[in-house]
Design a protein around this motif. Structure first.
Motif, PDB file in Angstrom:
ATOM      1  N   ALA A 117      52.659 -34.209 -30.137  1.00 54.11           N
ATOM      2  CA  ALA A 117      53.727 -35.033 -30.709  1.00 54.11           C
ATOM      3  C   ALA A 117      53.357 -36.518 -30.630  1.00 54.11           C
ATOM      4  CB  ALA A 117      55.046 -34.770 -29.987  1.00 54.11           C
ATOM      5  N   LYS A 118      52.822 -36.948 -29.484  1.00 54.44           N
ATOM      6  CA  LYS A 118      52.423 -38.351 -29.337  1.00 54.44           C
ATOM      7  C   LYS A 118      51.372 -38.729 -30.378  1.00 54.44           C
ATOM      8  CE  LYS A 118      52.036 -40.642 -25.385  1.00 54.44           C
ATOM      9  NZ  LYS A 118      51.692 -41.044 -23.999  1.00 54.44           N
ATOM     10  N   MET A 119      50.348 -37.876 -30.494  1.00 50.78           N
ATOM     11  CA  MET A 119      49.263 -38.188 -31.430  1.00 50.78           C
ATOM     12  C   MET A 119      49.755 -38.156 -32.875  1.00 50.78           C
ATOM     13  SD  MET A 119      45.886 -36.451 -29.693  1.00 50.78           S
ATOM     14  CE  MET A 119      46.611 -34.865 -29.303  1.00 50.78           C
ATOM     15  N   SER A 120      50.667 -37.247 -33.172  1.00 53.32           N
ATOM     16  CA  SER A 120      51.225 -37.161 -34.532  1.00 53.32           C
ATOM     17  C   SER A 120      51.969 -38.430 -34.907  1.00 53.32           C
ATOM     18  CB  SER A 120      52.173 -35.964 -34.646  1.00 53.32           C
ATOM     19  OG  SER A 120      51.453 -34.767 -34.475  1.00 53.32           O
ATOM     20  N   GLU A 121      52.535 -39.094 -33.894  1.00 53.12           N
ATOM     21  CA  GLU A 121      53.256 -40.348 -34.123  1.00 53.12           C
ATOM     22  C   GLU A 121      52.313 -41.549 -34.134  1.00 53.12           C
ATOM     23  OE1 GLU A 121      55.928 -40.245 -30.819  1.00 53.12           O
ATOM     24  OE2 GLU A 121      57.133 -38.623 -31.683  1.00 53.12           O
ATOM     25  N   GLY A 122      51.020 -41.287 -33.893  1.00 58.10           N
ATOM     26  CA  GLY A 122      50.058 -42.382 -33.863  1.00 58.10           C
ATOM     27  C   GLY A 122      49.942 -43.056 -32.513  1.00 58.10           C
ATOM     28  N   THR A 123      50.479 -42.425 -31.464  1.00 60.41           N
ATOM     29  CA  THR A 123      50.437 -42.986 -30.116  1.00 60.41           C
ATOM     30  C   THR A 123      49.230 -42.426 -29.363  1.00 60.41           C
ATOM     31  OG1 THR A 123      52.853 -43.081 -30.083  1.00 60.41           O
ATOM     32  CG2 THR A 123      51.722 -43.278 -27.959  1.00 60.41           C
ATOM     33  N   PRO A 124      48.317 -43.290 -28.931  1.00 63.51           N
ATOM     34  CA  PRO A 124      47.155 -42.808 -28.176  1.00 63.51           C
ATOM     35  C   PRO A 124      47.561 -42.180 -26.844  1.00 63.51           C
ATOM     36  CG  PRO A 124      46.800 -45.055 -28.966  1.00 63.51           C
ATOM     37  CD  PRO A 124      48.253 -44.727 -29.188  1.00 63.51           C
ATOM     38  N   LEU A 125      46.785 -41.204 -26.408  1.00 65.62           N
ATOM     39  CA  LEU A 125      47.038 -40.562 -25.122  1.00 65.62           C
ATOM     40  C   LEU A 125      46.531 -41.447 -23.988  1.00 65.62           C
ATOM     41  CD1 LEU A 125      45.972 -36.868 -25.865  1.00 65.62           C
ATOM     42  CD2 LEU A 125      48.256 -37.883 -25.992  1.00 65.62           C
ATOM     43  N   THR A 126      47.199 -41.324 -22.846  1.00 62.87           N
ATOM     44  CA  THR A 126      46.790 -42.030 -21.638  1.00 62.87           C
ATOM     45  C   THR A 126      45.935 -41.095 -20.779  1.00 62.87           C
ATOM     46  OG1 THR A 126      48.696 -41.271 -20.368  1.00 62.87           O
ATOM     47  CG2 THR A 126      48.968 -43.327 -21.646  1.00 62.87           C
ATOM     48  N   ASP A 127      45.331 -41.654 -19.736  1.00 67.41           N
ATOM     49  CA  ASP A 127      44.582 -40.819 -18.792  1.00 67.41           C
ATOM     50  C   ASP A 127      45.486 -39.740 -18.212  1.00 67.41           C
ATOM     51  OD1 ASP A 127      42.362 -42.381 -19.235  1.00 67.41           O
ATOM     52  OD2 ASP A 127      42.375 -43.338 -17.270  1.00 67.41           O
ATOM     53  N   ASP A 128      46.717 -40.110 -17.894  1.00 66.13           N
ATOM     54  CA  ASP A 128      47.656 -39.149 -17.319  1.00 66.13           C
ATOM     55  C   ASP A 128      47.977 -38.032 -18.309  1.00 66.13           C
ATOM     56  OD1 ASP A 128      49.140 -38.515 -14.933  1.00 66.13           O
ATOM     57  OD2 ASP A 128      50.968 -38.908 -16.103  1.00 66.13           O
ATOM     58  N   ASP A 129      48.118 -38.380 -19.595  1.00 67.85           N
ATOM     59  CA  ASP A 129      48.374 -37.367 -20.630  1.00 67.85           C
ATOM     60  C   ASP A 129      47.229 -36.358 -20.691  1.00 67.85           C
ATOM     61  OD1 ASP A 129      50.749 -38.598 -21.548  1.00 67.85           O
ATOM     62  OD2 ASP A 129      49.639 -39.847 -22.969  1.00 67.85           O
ATOM     63  N   ARG A 130      46.017 -36.827 -20.470  1.00 65.08           N
ATOM     64  CA  ARG A 130      44.832 -35.983 -20.634  1.00 65.08           C
ATOM     65  C   ARG A 130      44.517 -35.128 -19.405  1.00 65.08           C
ATOM     66  NH1 ARG A 130      42.876 -40.941 -23.268  1.00 65.08           N
ATOM     67  NH2 ARG A 130      42.477 -40.491 -25.458  1.00 65.08           N
ATOM     68  N   LYS A 131      45.054 -35.487 -18.246  1.00 67.10           N
ATOM     69  CA  LYS A 131      44.673 -34.850 -16.982  1.00 67.10           C
ATOM     70  C   LYS A 131      44.842 -33.323 -17.007  1.00 67.10           C
ATOM     71  CE  LYS A 131      47.379 -35.723 -13.741  1.00 67.10           C
ATOM     72  NZ  LYS A 131      48.252 -36.390 -12.827  1.00 67.10           N
ATOM     73  N   ASP A 132      46.031 -32.830 -17.346  1.00 67.79           N
ATOM     74  CA  ASP A 132      46.273 -31.381 -17.362  1.00 67.79           C
ATOM     75  C   ASP A 132      45.477 -30.696 -18.466  1.00 67.79           C
ATOM     76  OD1 ASP A 132      47.973 -31.572 -15.202  1.00 67.79           O
ATOM     77  OD2 ASP A 132      49.805 -31.574 -16.418  1.00 67.79           O
ATOM     78  N   ALA A 164      41.953 -30.293 -17.240  1.00 68.11           N
ATOM     79  CA  ALA A 164      41.932 -29.235 -16.217  1.00 68.11           C
ATOM     80  C   ALA A 164      41.996 -27.854 -16.866  1.00 68.11           C
ATOM     81  CB  ALA A 164      43.076 -29.428 -15.232  1.00 68.11           C
ATOM     82  N   SER A 165      42.766 -27.732 -17.944  1.00 65.85           N
ATOM     83  CA  SER A 165      42.854 -26.427 -18.628  1.00 65.85           C
ATOM     84  C   SER A 165      41.531 -26.077 -19.305  1.00 65.85           C
ATOM     85  CB  SER A 165      44.014 -26.397 -19.625  1.00 65.85           C
ATOM     86  OG  SER A 165      43.764 -27.225 -20.734  1.00 65.85           O
ATOM     87  N   LEU A 166      40.811 -27.072 -19.813  1.00 68.20           N
ATOM     88  CA  LEU A 166      39.508 -26.816 -20.416  1.00 68.20           C
ATOM     89  C   LEU A 166      38.478 -26.444 -19.349  1.00 68.20           C
ATOM     90  CD1 LEU A 166      39.364 -29.603 -23.155  1.00 68.20           C
ATOM     91  CD2 LEU A 166      40.068 -27.212 -23.397  1.00 68.20           C
ATOM     92  N   ASN A 167      38.560 -27.076 -18.179  1.00 68.44           N
ATOM     93  CA  ASN A 167      37.691 -26.706 -17.067  1.00 68.44           C
ATOM     94  C   ASN A 167      37.962 -25.258 -16.651  1.00 68.44           C
ATOM     95  OD1 ASN A 167      37.773 -26.572 -13.766  1.00 68.44           O
ATOM     96  ND2 ASN A 167      35.892 -27.496 -14.562  1.00 68.44           N
ATOM     97  N   GLN A 168      39.227 -24.877 -16.618  1.00 64.70           N
ATOM     98  CA  GLN A 168      39.583 -23.498 -16.274  1.00 64.70           C
ATOM     99  C   GLN A 168      39.005 -22.527 -17.306  1.00 64.70           C
ATOM    100  OE1 GLN A 168      41.082 -22.551 -13.462  1.00 64.70           O
ATOM    101  NE2 GLN A 168      40.767 -20.436 -14.069  1.00 64.70           N
ATOM    102  N   LEU A 169      39.049 -22.909 -18.554  1.00 69.67           N
ATOM    103  CA  LEU A 169      38.483 -22.092 -19.629  1.00 69.67           C
ATOM    104  C   LEU A 169      36.981 -21.872 -19.403  1.00 69.67           C
ATOM    105  CD1 LEU A 169      39.682 -20.888 -22.252  1.00 69.67           C
ATOM    106  CD2 LEU A 169      39.015 -22.992 -23.400  1.00 69.67           C
TER     107      LEU A 169
END
Length: 167
Positions: A43-58, A61-66
Protein backbone atom coordinates in the motif's frame (compact mmCIF):
# COMPACT_ATOMS: atom_id res chain seq x y z
CA UNK A 1 27.03 -24.87 -8.43
CA UNK A 2 25.77 -22.62 -5.66
CA UNK A 3 22.40 -23.77 -4.34
CA UNK A 4 21.01 -20.47 -3.02
CA UNK A 5 21.15 -17.32 -5.12
CA UNK A 6 19.87 -13.80 -4.50
CA UNK A 7 19.58 -11.45 -7.48
CA UNK A 8 19.98 -7.85 -6.28
CA UNK A 9 19.24 -4.44 -7.77
CA UNK A 10 16.88 -1.51 -7.72
CA UNK A 11 13.36 -1.87 -9.03
CA UNK A 12 13.38 -2.28 -12.80
CA UNK A 13 16.95 -3.60 -13.02
CA UNK A 14 15.78 -7.00 -14.26
CA UNK A 15 15.93 -9.01 -11.03
CA UNK A 16 12.80 -11.02 -11.79
CA UNK A 17 13.67 -11.64 -15.43
CA UNK A 18 17.25 -12.71 -14.74
CA UNK A 19 16.33 -14.55 -11.53
CA UNK A 20 13.64 -16.57 -13.32
CA UNK A 21 16.06 -17.31 -16.16
CA UNK A 22 18.69 -18.57 -13.71
CA UNK A 23 16.13 -20.67 -11.85
CA UNK A 24 14.89 -22.21 -15.11
CA UNK A 25 18.42 -23.05 -16.28
CA UNK A 26 19.43 -24.51 -12.91
CA UNK A 27 16.14 -26.27 -12.19
CA UNK A 28 15.72 -24.29 -8.93
CA UNK A 29 12.52 -22.74 -7.61
CA UNK A 30 12.22 -18.99 -8.18
CA UNK A 31 10.79 -16.56 -5.66
CA UNK A 32 10.11 -12.91 -6.44
CA UNK A 33 10.79 -10.97 -3.26
CA UNK A 34 8.06 -8.50 -4.21
CA UNK A 35 5.49 -11.25 -3.61
CA UNK A 36 6.49 -11.41 0.07
CA UNK A 37 5.91 -7.77 1.01
CA UNK A 38 3.22 -7.16 3.61
CA UNK A 39 -0.05 -5.58 2.44
CA UNK A 40 1.03 -2.45 4.34
CA UNK A 41 4.30 -2.23 2.39
CA UNK A 42 2.50 -2.73 -0.93
CA UNK A 43 0.00 0.00 0.00
CA UNK A 44 2.82 2.42 0.87
CA UNK A 45 4.64 1.77 -2.40
CA UNK A 46 1.41 2.03 -4.39
CA UNK A 47 0.97 5.52 -2.95
CA UNK A 48 4.52 6.41 -3.98
CA UNK A 49 5.86 6.32 -0.42
CA UNK A 50 9.34 4.78 -0.11
CA UNK A 51 9.82 2.02 2.45
CA UNK A 52 11.90 2.59 5.56
CA UNK A 53 14.45 0.22 7.09
CA UNK A 54 11.81 -0.73 9.64
CA UNK A 55 9.29 -1.49 6.87
CA UNK A 56 11.80 -3.83 5.25
CA UNK A 57 12.95 -5.69 8.39
CA UNK A 58 10.20 -8.37 8.53
CA UNK A 59 10.19 -8.70 4.75
CA UNK A 60 13.93 -9.44 4.65
CA UNK A 61 13.57 -11.90 7.55
CA UNK A 62 10.85 -13.74 5.61
CA UNK A 63 13.15 -14.01 2.57
CA UNK A 64 15.95 -15.34 4.79
CA UNK A 65 13.50 -17.93 6.13
CA UNK A 66 12.64 -18.88 2.55
CA UNK A 67 16.34 -19.49 1.86
CA UNK A 68 16.55 -21.67 4.99
CA UNK A 69 13.50 -23.69 3.94
CA UNK A 70 14.68 -24.34 0.38
CA UNK A 71 17.90 -26.26 -0.28
CA UNK A 72 17.94 -24.68 -3.74
CA UNK A 73 16.40 -21.31 -4.57
CA UNK A 74 16.74 -18.13 -6.58
CA UNK A 75 15.26 -15.03 -4.97
CA UNK A 76 14.88 -11.60 -6.57
CA UNK A 77 15.32 -8.93 -3.89
CA UNK A 78 16.50 -5.32 -4.01
CA UNK A 79 18.99 -5.80 -1.14
CA UNK A 80 19.87 -2.12 -1.27
CA UNK A 81 22.15 -1.94 1.80
CA UNK A 82 24.81 -4.15 3.35
CA UNK A 83 22.60 -4.58 6.44
CA UNK A 84 19.79 -5.94 4.25
CA UNK A 85 22.15 -8.38 2.57
CA UNK A 86 23.40 -9.51 5.98
CA UNK A 87 19.82 -10.32 7.00
CA UNK A 88 19.30 -12.26 3.75
CA UNK A 89 22.42 -14.37 4.44
CA UNK A 90 21.86 -14.82 8.19
CA UNK A 91 22.65 -18.38 9.27
CA UNK A 92 23.69 -19.46 5.75
CA UNK A 93 27.15 -19.69 4.27
CA UNK A 94 26.23 -20.75 0.74
CA UNK A 95 24.36 -17.74 -0.64
CA UNK A 96 25.67 -16.26 -3.89
CA UNK A 97 24.55 -12.73 -4.70
CA UNK A 98 24.31 -11.25 -8.18
CA UNK A 99 24.02 -7.47 -8.42
CA UNK A 100 22.41 -6.04 -11.55
CA UNK A 101 24.06 -2.65 -11.93
CA UNK A 102 22.50 0.08 -14.03
CA UNK A 103 22.05 3.83 -14.15
CA UNK A 104 18.84 5.61 -13.25
CA UNK A 105 18.02 6.74 -16.81
CA UNK A 106 18.23 3.20 -18.25
CA UNK A 107 16.14 1.79 -15.43
CA UNK A 108 13.57 4.60 -15.55
CA UNK A 109 13.05 3.92 -19.27
CA UNK A 110 12.31 0.28 -18.38
CA UNK A 111 9.92 1.34 -15.63
CA UNK A 112 7.88 3.38 -18.05
CA UNK A 113 7.23 0.23 -20.10
CA UNK A 114 5.90 -1.74 -17.10
CA UNK A 115 2.19 -1.98 -16.49
CA UNK A 116 0.32 -3.09 -13.40
CA UNK A 117 3.29 -2.97 -11.00
CA UNK A 118 2.71 -1.32 -7.62
CA UNK A 119 6.11 0.40 -7.63
CA UNK A 120 4.98 3.93 -8.30
CA UNK A 121 6.94 6.75 -9.87
CA UNK A 122 10.38 8.12 -10.58
CA UNK A 123 10.53 9.56 -7.06
CA UNK A 124 10.47 6.06 -5.62
CA UNK A 125 13.20 4.93 -8.02
CA UNK A 126 15.30 7.95 -7.05
CA UNK A 127 14.73 7.02 -3.39
CA UNK A 128 16.05 3.52 -4.07
CA UNK A 129 19.17 4.96 -5.72
CA UNK A 130 19.65 7.27 -2.72
CA UNK A 131 19.35 4.29 -0.35
CA UNK A 132 21.53 1.99 -2.48
CA UNK A 133 24.97 1.10 -1.20
CA UNK A 134 26.24 -1.02 -4.06
CA UNK A 135 27.71 -4.38 -3.19
CA UNK A 136 31.41 -4.79 -3.89
CA UNK A 137 32.78 -7.46 -6.18
CA UNK A 138 33.80 -9.29 -2.98
CA UNK A 139 30.15 -9.40 -1.88
CA UNK A 140 28.40 -10.07 -5.18
CA UNK A 141 28.82 -10.92 -8.83
CA UNK A 142 28.37 -7.49 -10.45
CA UNK A 143 26.81 -7.37 -13.93
CA UNK A 144 26.22 -4.33 -16.15
CA UNK A 145 22.57 -4.35 -17.26
CA UNK A 146 23.04 -2.05 -20.26
CA UNK A 147 23.42 -5.26 -22.29
CA UNK A 148 20.68 -7.47 -23.72
CA UNK A 149 18.96 -9.71 -21.15
CA UNK A 150 20.39 -12.87 -22.76
CA UNK A 151 23.93 -11.52 -22.28
CA UNK A 152 23.21 -10.56 -18.66
CA UNK A 153 21.85 -14.05 -18.00
CA UNK A 154 24.89 -15.69 -19.60
CA UNK A 155 27.23 -13.50 -17.53
CA UNK A 156 25.27 -14.42 -14.38
CA UNK A 157 25.63 -18.15 -15.13
CA UNK A 158 29.36 -17.73 -15.83
CA UNK A 159 29.75 -15.69 -12.65
CA UNK A 160 28.06 -18.42 -10.62
CA UNK A 161 30.43 -21.02 -12.06
CA UNK A 162 33.37 -18.86 -11.03
CA UNK A 163 31.80 -18.27 -7.61
CA UNK A 164 31.42 -22.02 -7.06
CA UNK A 165 35.10 -22.53 -7.84
CA UNK A 166 36.12 -19.85 -5.30
CA UNK A 167 33.81 -21.16 -2.55
Amino acid sequence: MTKRIVVLGVSGSGKSLIGKGLADQLGYPFFDGDDFHSPENVAKMSEGTPLTDDDRKDWLASLNQLLHENPTAVIACSGLKPDYRTILRRGLDDVAMIYLKGDIDTIWQRHQKRHGHYFNGRGMLESQFETLIEPTTEEAIVIDISQEAEVVLKEAMNGLKGYAQKA
